[in-house]
Design a protein around this motif. Sequence first.
Motif, PDB file in Angstrom:
ATOM      1  N   THR A 143      -8.580 -10.810  -2.547  1.00 34.36           N
ATOM      2  CA  THR A 143      -9.680 -10.395  -1.689  1.00 34.36           C
ATOM      3  C   THR A 143     -11.000 -10.733  -2.368  1.00 34.36           C
ATOM      4  N   TYR A 144     -12.079 -10.438  -1.674  1.00 32.40           N
ATOM      5  CA  TYR A 144     -13.444 -10.544  -2.206  1.00 32.40           C
ATOM      6  C   TYR A 144     -14.108  -9.205  -1.947  1.00 32.40           C
ATOM      7  N   ALA A 145     -14.864  -8.673  -2.924  1.00 34.02           N
ATOM      8  CA  ALA A 145     -15.507  -7.372  -2.783  1.00 34.02           C
ATOM      9  C   ALA A 145     -16.960  -7.570  -2.357  1.00 34.02           C
ATOM     10  N   ALA A 146     -17.194  -7.529  -1.054  1.00 35.97           N
ATOM     11  CA  ALA A 146     -18.548  -7.693  -0.535  1.00 35.97           C
ATOM     12  C   ALA A 146     -19.319  -6.390  -0.631  1.00 35.97           C
ATOM     13  N   GLY A 154       0.812  -1.209   0.000  1.00 33.10           N
ATOM     14  CA  GLY A 154       0.000   0.000   0.000  1.00 33.10           C
ATOM     15  C   GLY A 154       0.844   1.257   0.000  1.00 33.10           C
ATOM     16  N   PRO A 155       0.229   2.439   0.031  1.00 34.48           N
ATOM     17  CA  PRO A 155      -1.232   2.579   0.066  1.00 34.48           C
ATOM     18  C   PRO A 155      -1.855   2.299  -1.296  1.00 34.48           C
ATOM     19  N   LEU A 156      -3.061   1.777  -1.261  1.00 30.99           N
ATOM     20  CA  LEU A 156      -3.811   1.537  -2.491  1.00 30.99           C
ATOM     21  C   LEU A 156      -4.812   2.678  -2.674  1.00 30.99           C
ATOM     22  N   LEU A 157      -4.457   3.607  -3.517  1.00 31.54           N
ATOM     23  CA  LEU A 157      -5.314   4.751  -3.845  1.00 31.54           C
ATOM     24  C   LEU A 157      -5.697   4.579  -5.305  1.00 31.54           C
ATOM     25  N   LEU A 193     -10.173  -3.160   2.904  1.00 28.60           N
ATOM     26  CA  LEU A 193      -9.907  -2.479   1.643  1.00 28.60           C
ATOM     27  C   LEU A 193     -11.240  -2.054   1.043  1.00 28.60           C
ATOM     28  N   LEU A 194     -11.410  -0.754   0.795  1.00 23.05           N
ATOM     29  CA  LEU A 194     -12.620  -0.291   0.132  1.00 23.05           C
ATOM     30  C   LEU A 194     -12.463  -0.544  -1.369  1.00 23.05           C
ATOM     31  N   THR A 195     -13.014  -1.661  -1.829  1.00 25.66           N
ATOM     32  CA  THR A 195     -12.863  -2.054  -3.229  1.00 25.66           C
ATOM     33  C   THR A 195     -13.673  -1.170  -4.164  1.00 25.66           C
ATOM     34  N   GLU A 196     -14.725  -0.556  -3.642  1.00 20.90           N
ATOM     35  CA  GLU A 196     -15.462   0.493  -4.351  1.00 20.90           C
ATOM     36  C   GLU A 196     -15.997   1.451  -3.306  1.00 20.90           C
ATOM     37  N   VAL A 197     -16.061   2.733  -3.660  1.00 21.05           N
ATOM     38  CA  VAL A 197     -16.748   3.717  -2.824  1.00 21.05           C
ATOM     39  C   VAL A 197     -17.077   4.898  -3.716  1.00 21.05           C
ATOM     40  N   GLY A 198     -18.214   5.541  -3.468  1.00 25.07           N
ATOM     41  CA  GLY A 198     -18.547   6.704  -4.265  1.00 25.07           C
ATOM     42  C   GLY A 198     -19.894   7.280  -3.907  1.00 25.07           C
ATOM     43  N   TYR A 199     -19.975   8.604  -3.947  1.00 24.97           N
ATOM     44  CA  TYR A 199     -21.231   9.318  -3.709  1.00 24.97           C
ATOM     45  C   TYR A 199     -21.409  10.324  -4.851  1.00 24.97           C
ATOM     46  N   PRO A 200     -22.338  10.077  -5.756  1.00 23.94           N
ATOM     47  CA  PRO A 200     -22.508  10.996  -6.883  1.00 23.94           C
ATOM     48  C   PRO A 200     -22.976  12.373  -6.425  1.00 23.94           C
ATOM     49  N   ASP A 232      -9.483 -16.810   4.633  1.00 22.18           N
ATOM     50  CA  ASP A 232      -8.780 -17.360   3.483  1.00 22.18           C
ATOM     51  C   ASP A 232      -8.206 -16.262   2.585  1.00 22.18           C
ATOM     52  N   LEU A 233      -8.564 -15.018   2.855  1.00 20.04           N
ATOM     53  CA  LEU A 233      -8.202 -13.900   1.994  1.00 20.04           C
ATOM     54  C   LEU A 233      -7.190 -12.995   2.677  1.00 20.04           C
ATOM     55  N   ASP A 234      -6.645 -12.062   1.916  1.00 16.17           N
ATOM     56  CA  ASP A 234      -5.623 -11.174   2.452  1.00 16.17           C
ATOM     57  C   ASP A 234      -6.179  -9.835   2.909  1.00 16.17           C
ATOM     58  N   ALA A 235      -7.430  -9.550   2.559  1.00 12.47           N
ATOM     59  CA  ALA A 235      -8.075  -8.311   2.991  1.00 12.47           C
ATOM     60  C   ALA A 235      -9.581  -8.509   2.964  1.00 12.47           C
ATOM     61  N   ILE A 236     -10.260  -7.734   3.786  1.00 14.91           N
ATOM     62  CA  ILE A 236     -11.721  -7.678   3.780  1.00 14.91           C
ATOM     63  C   ILE A 236     -12.114  -6.597   2.774  1.00 14.91           C
TER      64      ILE A 236
END
Length: 243
Positions: A162-165, A4-7, A226-233, A178-182
């Motif tokens: 990871t898995y993107a819940a 990281g950081p993952l931006l 890890l926030l695999t997606e985030v956004g507020y239009p 089993d994963l490396d990040a939530i």
Amino acid sequence: PIDGPLLAVNLTAYTRDGYAEPKVQDMIGTLAELGSTAITVVPTWYMKNPTANVIAPDSEKTPSDESLARVVSWIREAGMQAVIKPHVDVLDDSYRGEIQPTDRDQWFRSYGDFIDHYATFAASNSAGMFVAGTELKTMSTETDRWRAIVQLVRDRFFGPVTYAANWDEVDQVQFWDDLDAIGVDAYYPLSSDDGATPTLQSLTSEWRKVASQLEAKSQQWDRPVLLTEVGYPSQVGATAKPY
């Protein structure tokens, strides 16, 4: 460990050659200048309807492996990590988190073939991270099957996984160990849907609650979030229904 950081941003393409267009390379350069350290690419395969048991590429909508390889090379040349995040969509625009295949055994076999393809691609093209699934809420209760999917990825790809819940799916997933990040697609509602304008204080307060929940989840599973997606239009109602 995750480097990281993952931006990052999710960079989508819904045509066969969309990722290979020259303007995409320009976008990648702009993102690097803005301080991004990674770009997530989202190759998508499709189900015909919510009850279908087969996941397959669409000849017009699914990016070709050649275009995907091109964009990954551009990302890496720009000094950023490429994250491979395969998506399942439904051709009738049903939400992937509500699918109900009639034969779950067949669906998971098909999903395994789909993930095998892209995990192998990720390894061959030196991707920095792999996302083994995205927002498959009606299917992610099958913990043992997902452990097998993650193992399949590990057999092909040697970077972080990871898995993107979806934001309302995080608690039900029981294979985080089993994963490396939530991974969280963090479209959390921050205000009521009553038309009232939220205050900065109320929005900050709501996000602090979310942050506390995610911190507790991180401690529970001993994994980073890890926030695999985030956004507020930028529109009215976005903080009530950001999705």
